[in-house]
Write a protein that holds these residues in place. Structure first.
Motif, PDB file in Angstrom:
ATOM      1  N   ILE A   1       1.596  -0.041   4.707  1.00 24.84           N
ATOM      2  CA  ILE A   1       0.181  -0.057   5.093  1.00 24.84           C
ATOM      3  C   ILE A   1      -0.371   1.243   4.529  1.00 24.84           C
ATOM      4  O   ILE A   1       0.087   2.326   4.884  1.00 24.84           O
ATOM      5  N   THR A   2      -1.308   1.121   3.613  1.00 25.68           N
ATOM      6  CA  THR A   2      -1.855   2.321   2.981  1.00 25.68           C
ATOM      7  C   THR A   2      -3.334   2.464   3.328  1.00 25.68           C
ATOM      8  O   THR A   2      -4.112   1.538   3.120  1.00 25.68           O
ATOM      9  N   MET A   3      -3.663   3.632   3.875  1.00 25.18           N
ATOM     10  CA  MET A   3      -5.071   3.905   4.189  1.00 25.18           C
ATOM     11  C   MET A   3      -5.698   4.652   3.016  1.00 25.18           C
ATOM     12  O   MET A   3      -5.233   5.725   2.632  1.00 25.18           O
TER      13      MET A   3
ATOM     14  N   GLU B   1      -4.678  -6.969  11.631  1.00 28.88           N
ATOM     15  CA  GLU B   1      -4.394  -6.253  12.885  1.00 28.88           C
ATOM     16  C   GLU B   1      -4.613  -4.748  12.699  1.00 28.88           C
ATOM     17  O   GLU B   1      -5.246  -4.089  13.520  1.00 28.88           O
ATOM     18  N   ALA B   2      -4.070  -4.218  11.608  1.00 26.33           N
ATOM     19  CA  ALA B   2      -4.194  -2.779  11.352  1.00 26.33           C
ATOM     20  C   ALA B   2      -5.662  -2.408  11.189  1.00 26.33           C
ATOM     21  O   ALA B   2      -6.139  -1.400  11.728  1.00 26.33           O
TER      22      ALA B   2
ATOM     23  N   CYS C   1     -13.438   4.341   3.787  1.00 30.48           N
ATOM     24  CA  CYS C   1     -12.047   4.266   4.242  1.00 30.48           C
ATOM     25  C   CYS C   1     -11.647   2.796   4.247  1.00 30.48           C
ATOM     26  O   CYS C   1     -12.479   1.923   4.532  1.00 30.48           O
ATOM     27  N   VAL C   2     -10.402   2.493   3.919  1.00 29.59           N
ATOM     28  CA  VAL C   2      -9.998   1.089   3.773  1.00 29.59           C
ATOM     29  C   VAL C   2      -8.507   0.956   4.058  1.00 29.59           C
ATOM     30  O   VAL C   2      -7.754   1.927   3.907  1.00 29.59           O
ATOM     31  N   ILE C   3      -8.115  -0.234   4.504  1.00 28.35           N
ATOM     32  CA  ILE C   3      -6.690  -0.504   4.742  1.00 28.35           C
ATOM     33  C   ILE C   3      -6.206  -1.532   3.715  1.00 28.35           C
ATOM     34  O   ILE C   3      -6.734  -2.642   3.636  1.00 28.35           O
TER      35      ILE C   3
ATOM     36  N   VAL D   1       0.022   6.089  11.647  1.00 24.74           N
ATOM     37  CA  VAL D   1       1.452   5.849  11.854  1.00 24.74           C
ATOM     38  C   VAL D   1       1.693   5.207  13.217  1.00 24.74           C
ATOM     39  O   VAL D   1       2.451   4.231  13.335  1.00 24.74           O
ATOM     40  N   LYS D   2       1.012   5.727  14.239  1.00 26.54           N
ATOM     41  CA  LYS D   2       1.183   5.197  15.598  1.00 26.54           C
ATOM     42  C   LYS D   2       0.769   3.718  15.647  1.00 26.54           C
ATOM     43  O   LYS D   2       1.478   2.882  16.212  1.00 26.54           O
ATOM     44  N   THR D   3      -0.354   3.406  15.031  1.00 27.09           N
ATOM     45  CA  THR D   3      -0.835   2.022  15.018  1.00 27.09           C
ATOM     46  C   THR D   3       0.139   1.127  14.256  1.00 27.09           C
ATOM     47  O   THR D   3       0.457   0.019  14.699  1.00 27.09           O
ATOM     48  N   GLY D   4       0.614   1.613  13.132  1.00 25.06           N
ATOM     49  CA  GLY D   4       1.594   0.850  12.347  1.00 25.06           C
ATOM     50  C   GLY D   4       2.840   0.562  13.168  1.00 25.06           C
ATOM     51  O   GLY D   4       3.357  -0.562  13.166  1.00 25.06           O
TER      52      GLY D   4
END
Lengths: 452, 89
Positions: free
Chosen positions: A24-26, A260-261, A212-214, A57-60
């Motif tokens: 998962i890259t922000m 979800e992220a 900002c993007v996921i 990281v916590k969300t991941g």
């Protein structure tokens, strides 16, 4: 309720076939972090990244736990630093790399991409300073990844930059000689670089991207390999269908994780990158998929055709499963990061030339290849020129990540550890390309770039 | 949230009882349950509703893992959505 067989199939894919979300890259824009004072600019860069990616990281990890699917990497990509730092009154950009490194460490991510410059038509002052700072930046930081785009189909090839990157790769290897030239594993030279790639080391947050993007990168060579083991000896039509079905399932999972992220972090969803990204672990190899199709060793005759089928079927299967597909999307063939590729290279069947041919039909390029430490900078540049020419003419992304391992010769082994794996040093052609590289200038864009 | 609990391992007495007791203590409602036995190999899949669950997902996961360890079984709990995503179009 769901079919029990389906549930157990998913569990088997995760447990036995290395199914995972690779990253998962922000992506974070740093366009508003420019400042004439380099110290203030670094503070703004650090402050913005740690503010936006604080919960990444916590969300991941929470999603990983709830879904029961490993999310191997959580990473950050940023606006090419050459643009952000250009207005600073300094020539040394290493301090910005340190700010990125510190921000990545404090956010708990293992890599941050974007120590980058886009120079396909020529260099600005900031681009030049950034490129000159790459060797020291990669030697003095742990998590920072650098990339330089030297060519596009629209602009042609900037051969001055190609020439310079050969030197920069040599310098980077020399400054990280104690670790077998590890710095070079964090440096990518691109043609047609994409703005939304979530995979390292080539990720950066493009100028057309939002604040900002996921972006999510899926994986799953092991799952595809397993699917092909069920259709041994069947015609290629059946092979393609099996790959498509598997890619569809893998991508649906990637799409779910991306959504979800995105929702939990309150950040827009960008793309799912449909890539088959191998790891050095047994059972997670792209080379073994090609061999499963009937090749004794990856790299023998037929490998390019096998890879072409694989790459196409992965895209066809994946594209319907995701709302937005982007990034590199295709099969990766990094030598040191793929157990089957390492084995094939060791036997000598897989050569640099065959890898170059394979890059014509897949993403991305000559990736994680160790070459002798005494390889001339001009030879490295010529290898880059060949590879970016393939990208420019075929209107696709190609990349070069070469490691001229200091003190090593053909047949030696280079160890990087973890995801970066190990690589046998491969042979390069001896005759000089120096006079070719010394010409400089630009190779014009191909005719088919004129599409308007 | 609805979740799938899967229990895999050697068959023995009291597997369903222990797992259900663990869920009952935490107000987790079992919506559906299937089990099969293939050559002494026990596989149970439960669909549960966590709406009234009195603890966090993480705490429930830890409790189930502990039951699994006590009985020599692999017990996992996963959000139902991952299976829907992969197997329903």
């Amino acid at each position: 309720m769901l079919n029990q067989r389906d549930i157990l199939q998913t569990i088997r894919m995760i447990d036995k076939q290395h199914l995972d979300i690779r990253t998962i890259t922000m992506g974070i824009s740093l366009q508003d972090c420019a400042h004439p004072d380099p110290k203030r600019c670094s503070e703004k860069i650090y402050g913005k990244i740690t503010k936006y990616a604080k919960e990444l990281v916590k969300t991941g990890e929470t999603i990983e736990r709830e879904m029961g699917i490993p999310i191997v990497n959580k990473r950050i990509s940023v606006t090419p630093i050459a643009m952000v730092a250009e207005s600073c009154e300094t020539e040394d950009y290493v301090s910005f790399a340190r700010a990125l490194d510190q921000a990545a460490a404090d956010c708990g991510v293992n890599f941050i991409g974007g120590f980058s410059a886009l120079v396909h038509k020529g260099c600005t002052v900031g681009d030049q300073r950034l490129i000159a700072s790459i060797p020291a930046a990669l030697a003095q930081t742990e998590r920072v990844c650098a990339s330089v785009n030297v060519a596009t189909t629209k602009a042609g090839i900037n051969m001055d930059a190609v020439a310079q990157m050969g030197q920069i790769i040599k310098e980077t290897a020399s400054l990280t000689a104690k670790q077998d030239g590890l710095g070079c594993a964090k440096l990518v030279v691109f043609a047609n670089a994409v703005e939304d790639n979530p995979f390292m080391a080539g990720a950066f947050h493009g100028v057309g991207e939002p604040e900002c993007v996921i972006n999510v990168g899926v994986s799953g060579p092991g799952v595809v390999h397993h699917a092909l083991q069920q259709v041994k000896g069947a015609p290629f039509d059946v092979v393609a269908e099996s790959i498509k079905k598997t890619a569809f399932q893998v991508t649906r999972m990637g799409q779910l994780v991306a959504q979800e992220a995105s929702a939990r972090l309150g950040v827009p969803f960008g793309v799912v990158d449909l890539s088959l990204a191998p790891t050095p672990a047994v059972g997670d190899s792209v080379a073994r998929i090609l061999e499963e199709m009937g090749l004794e060793t990856c790299g023998t005759h037929g490998t390019t055709a096998a890879l072409a089928l694989l790459n196409d079927a992965v895209k066809k299967g994946g594209v319907m499963a995701s709302g937005h597909v982007g990034g590199l999307s295709g099969a990766f063939i990094p030598v040191s990061e793929d157990e089957g590729m390492i084995a094939a290279a060791r036997t000598g069947v897989l050569s640099l030339e065959k890898l170059e041919a394979m890059t014509c039909v897949c993403s991305v390029g000559l990736d994680m290849i160790a070459v002798p430490g005494d390889t001339a900078a001009e030879t490295l540049s010529a290898i880059i020129a060949d590879e970016v020419a393939i990208g420019v003419v075929n209107q696709k992304t190609t990349a070069v990540r070469l490691i001229p391992a200091p003190g090593k010769v053909v047949g030696d082994q280079v160890e990087f550890g973890c995801l970066l794996g190990s690589a046998p040093v491969m042979e390069v052609r001896k005759p000089s390309s120096a006079a070719f590289i010394r010409r400089g200038g630009r190779i014009p864009a191909p005719l088919h770039s004129l599409r308007n | 949230m609805r979740a799938i609990i899967s229990v895999i391992g050697d068959d023995r007495k009291g597997i369903i009882a222990k797992v259900c007791a663990c869920l009952y203590e935490r107000e987790v409602n079992v919506l559906d349950i299937t089990q099969t036995l293939l050559q002494e190999y026990f596989t149970m899949v439960m669909l549960v509703d966590l709406k009234d669950c009195t603890c966090s997902f993480e705490a429930l996961q830890t409790a189930l893992t502990q039951v699994g360890q006590e009985m020599g079984l692999s017990i996992r709990i996963q959000n139902e959505e991952i299976f829907n995503a992969m197997h329903r179009v």
